[in-house]
Design a protein around this motif. Structure first.
Motif, PDB file in Angstrom:
ATOM      1  N   THR A  72       7.290  15.719  -2.862  1.00  0.00           N
ATOM      2  CA  THR A  72       6.409  14.561  -2.792  1.00  0.00           C
ATOM      3  C   THR A  72       6.885  13.692  -1.646  1.00  0.00           C
ATOM      4  O   THR A  72       8.080  13.432  -1.511  1.00  0.00           O
ATOM      5  CB  THR A  72       6.457  13.747  -4.098  1.00  0.00           C
ATOM      6  OG1 THR A  72       6.082  14.596  -5.184  1.00  0.00           O
ATOM      7  CG2 THR A  72       5.510  12.565  -4.050  1.00  0.00           C
ATOM      8  N   THR A  73       5.956  13.279  -0.802  1.00  0.00           N
ATOM      9  CA  THR A  73       6.281  12.340   0.258  1.00  0.00           C
ATOM     10  C   THR A  73       5.660  10.993  -0.091  1.00  0.00           C
ATOM     11  O   THR A  73       4.662  10.923  -0.817  1.00  0.00           O
ATOM     12  CB  THR A  73       5.748  12.801   1.626  1.00  0.00           C
ATOM     13  OG1 THR A  73       4.338  12.988   1.548  1.00  0.00           O
ATOM     14  CG2 THR A  73       6.406  14.090   2.066  1.00  0.00           C
ATOM     15  N   TYR A  74       6.263   9.920   0.418  1.00  0.00           N
ATOM     16  CA  TYR A  74       5.784   8.572   0.155  1.00  0.00           C
ATOM     17  C   TYR A  74       5.514   7.886   1.482  1.00  0.00           C
ATOM     18  O   TYR A  74       6.293   8.018   2.427  1.00  0.00           O
ATOM     19  CB  TYR A  74       6.825   7.775  -0.643  1.00  0.00           C
ATOM     20  CG  TYR A  74       7.077   8.385  -2.001  1.00  0.00           C
ATOM     21  CD1 TYR A  74       6.295   8.024  -3.091  1.00  0.00           C
ATOM     22  CD2 TYR A  74       8.065   9.345  -2.184  1.00  0.00           C
ATOM     23  CE1 TYR A  74       6.504   8.607  -4.331  1.00  0.00           C
ATOM     24  CE2 TYR A  74       8.282   9.924  -3.422  1.00  0.00           C
ATOM     25  CZ  TYR A  74       7.501   9.553  -4.484  1.00  0.00           C
ATOM     26  OH  TYR A  74       7.704  10.129  -5.709  1.00  0.00           O
ATOM     27  N   ARG A  75       4.426   7.147   1.526  1.00  0.00           N
ATOM     28  CA  ARG A  75       4.013   6.448   2.746  1.00  0.00           C
ATOM     29  C   ARG A  75       3.579   5.051   2.355  1.00  0.00           C
ATOM     30  O   ARG A  75       2.989   4.851   1.300  1.00  0.00           O
ATOM     31  CB  ARG A  75       2.865   7.224   3.379  1.00  0.00           C
ATOM     32  CG  ARG A  75       2.289   6.637   4.619  1.00  0.00           C
ATOM     33  CD  ARG A  75       2.912   7.278   5.834  1.00  0.00           C
ATOM     34  NE  ARG A  75       2.474   6.563   7.017  1.00  0.00           N
ATOM     35  CZ  ARG A  75       2.080   7.150   8.111  1.00  0.00           C
ATOM     36  NH1 ARG A  75       2.054   8.453   8.172  1.00  0.00           N
ATOM     37  NH2 ARG A  75       1.728   6.438   9.140  1.00  0.00           N
ATOM     38  N   ASN A  86       0.816  -1.222   0.000  1.00  0.00           N
ATOM     39  CA  ASN A  86       0.000   0.000   0.000  1.00  0.00           C
ATOM     40  C   ASN A  86       0.846   1.265   0.000  1.00  0.00           C
ATOM     41  O   ASN A  86       0.846   2.043   0.948  1.00  0.00           O
ATOM     42  CB  ASN A  86      -0.988   0.011   1.164  1.00  0.00           C
ATOM     43  CG  ASN A  86      -2.064  -1.024   0.999  1.00  0.00           C
ATOM     44  OD1 ASN A  86      -2.378  -1.439  -0.111  1.00  0.00           O
ATOM     45  ND2 ASN A  86      -2.627  -1.467   2.109  1.00  0.00           N
ATOM     46  N   LEU A  87       1.547   1.492  -1.107  1.00  0.00           N
ATOM     47  CA  LEU A  87       2.392   2.680  -1.275  1.00  0.00           C
ATOM     48  C   LEU A  87       1.551   3.841  -1.797  1.00  0.00           C
ATOM     49  O   LEU A  87       0.793   3.678  -2.751  1.00  0.00           O
ATOM     50  CB  LEU A  87       3.537   2.358  -2.245  1.00  0.00           C
ATOM     51  CG  LEU A  87       4.527   3.482  -2.538  1.00  0.00           C
ATOM     52  CD1 LEU A  87       5.261   3.907  -1.263  1.00  0.00           C
ATOM     53  CD2 LEU A  87       5.524   3.019  -3.603  1.00  0.00           C
ATOM     54  N   TRP A  88       1.718   5.000  -1.168  1.00  0.00           N
ATOM     55  CA  TRP A  88       0.993   6.211  -1.542  1.00  0.00           C
ATOM     56  C   TRP A  88       1.964   7.360  -1.708  1.00  0.00           C
ATOM     57  O   TRP A  88       2.959   7.448  -0.993  1.00  0.00           O
ATOM     58  CB  TRP A  88      -0.019   6.570  -0.447  1.00  0.00           C
ATOM     59  CG  TRP A  88      -1.148   5.604  -0.392  1.00  0.00           C
ATOM     60  CD1 TRP A  88      -1.163   4.381   0.216  1.00  0.00           C
ATOM     61  CD2 TRP A  88      -2.415   5.756  -0.998  1.00  0.00           C
ATOM     62  NE1 TRP A  88      -2.370   3.780   0.016  1.00  0.00           N
ATOM     63  CE2 TRP A  88      -3.166   4.600  -0.711  1.00  0.00           C
ATOM     64  CE3 TRP A  88      -3.000   6.765  -1.750  1.00  0.00           C
ATOM     65  CZ2 TRP A  88      -4.465   4.426  -1.167  1.00  0.00           C
ATOM     66  CZ3 TRP A  88      -4.299   6.591  -2.191  1.00  0.00           C
ATOM     67  CH2 TRP A  88      -5.019   5.430  -1.894  1.00  0.00           C
ATOM     68  N   ALA A  89       1.665   8.259  -2.638  1.00  0.00           N
ATOM     69  CA  ALA A  89       2.440   9.486  -2.827  1.00  0.00           C
ATOM     70  C   ALA A  89       1.551  10.667  -2.484  1.00  0.00           C
ATOM     71  O   ALA A  89       0.339  10.651  -2.735  1.00  0.00           O
ATOM     72  CB  ALA A  89       2.915   9.598  -4.272  1.00  0.00           C
ATOM     73  N   ASN A  90       2.143  11.695  -1.903  1.00  0.00           N
ATOM     74  CA  ASN A  90       1.412  12.906  -1.567  1.00  0.00           C
ATOM     75  C   ASN A  90       2.267  14.105  -1.943  1.00  0.00           C
ATOM     76  O   ASN A  90       3.377  14.260  -1.431  1.00  0.00           O
ATOM     77  CB  ASN A  90       1.090  12.933  -0.067  1.00  0.00           C
ATOM     78  CG  ASN A  90       0.268  14.138   0.315  1.00  0.00           C
ATOM     79  OD1 ASN A  90      -0.593  14.576  -0.437  1.00  0.00           O
ATOM     80  ND2 ASN A  90       0.520  14.673   1.487  1.00  0.00           N
ATOM     81  N   ASP A  91       1.773  14.934  -2.867  1.00  0.00           N
ATOM     82  CA  ASP A  91       2.467  16.170  -3.225  1.00  0.00           C
ATOM     83  C   ASP A  91       2.168  17.204  -2.150  1.00  0.00           C
ATOM     84  O   ASP A  91       1.054  17.280  -1.633  1.00  0.00           O
ATOM     85  CB  ASP A  91       1.990  16.680  -4.588  1.00  0.00           C
ATOM     86  CG  ASP A  91       2.387  15.747  -5.714  1.00  0.00           C
ATOM     87  OD1 ASP A  91       3.461  15.126  -5.628  1.00  0.00           O
ATOM     88  OD2 ASP A  91       1.611  15.632  -6.686  1.00  0.00           O
TER      89      ASP A  91
END
Length: 127
Positions: free
Chosen positions: A92-95, A78-83
């Motif tokens: 961009t951060t990744y969680r 469950n990889l997500w990117a957030n600008d």
């Protein structure tokens, strides 16, 4: 900003290049998620399946990923990117829910399940 799921099944090899470290505030305190769990940040190299391009991304997880060694292939769940944008800076951060080592059974990181469901506010990077 919108959280965007990343379909890791479309990526090539994913390897740990920087072992997990506690994610710290500028004051040196351990950052925590909304439930109070400590946040960890791990450097991963991601090679696109279609070509030679490789990127290094720093992925934040709640709780310490176990069994990772630098250079080893990993599976990301469950990889997500957030600008983000703060005071004229952007990034961009990744969680991810989890980062685990790929077992010696010949499994591939690209076989990891694609992201599913919305994530909470992402933390990481320079935000």
């Amino acid at each position: 900003m919108d959280n965007k799921p990343i379909d890791v099944a479309r990526l090539g090899a994913i390897r740990c290049v920087i072992a997990p470290e506690p994610r710290l505030t500028p004051e040196g305190e351990t950052r925590r998620d909304r439930e109070g769990n400590p946040l960890w940040i791990t450097g991963l190299s991601v090679r696109q399946a279609e070509g030679r391009r490789t990127d290094v991304v720093h992925v934040v997880t709640s709780g310490q990923p176990q069994g990772l060694t630098e250079g080893s292939e990993v599976r990301v769940t469950n990889l997500w990117a957030n600008d983000w944008a703060v005071d004229g800076r952007t990034g961009t951060t990744y969680r991810a829910d989890a980062i685990t080592p790929v077992s010696g059974s010949g499994a591939s990181a690209s076989a990891a399940a694609p992201a599913a469901g919305p994530r909470g506010k992402s933390a990481g990077g320079d935000a």
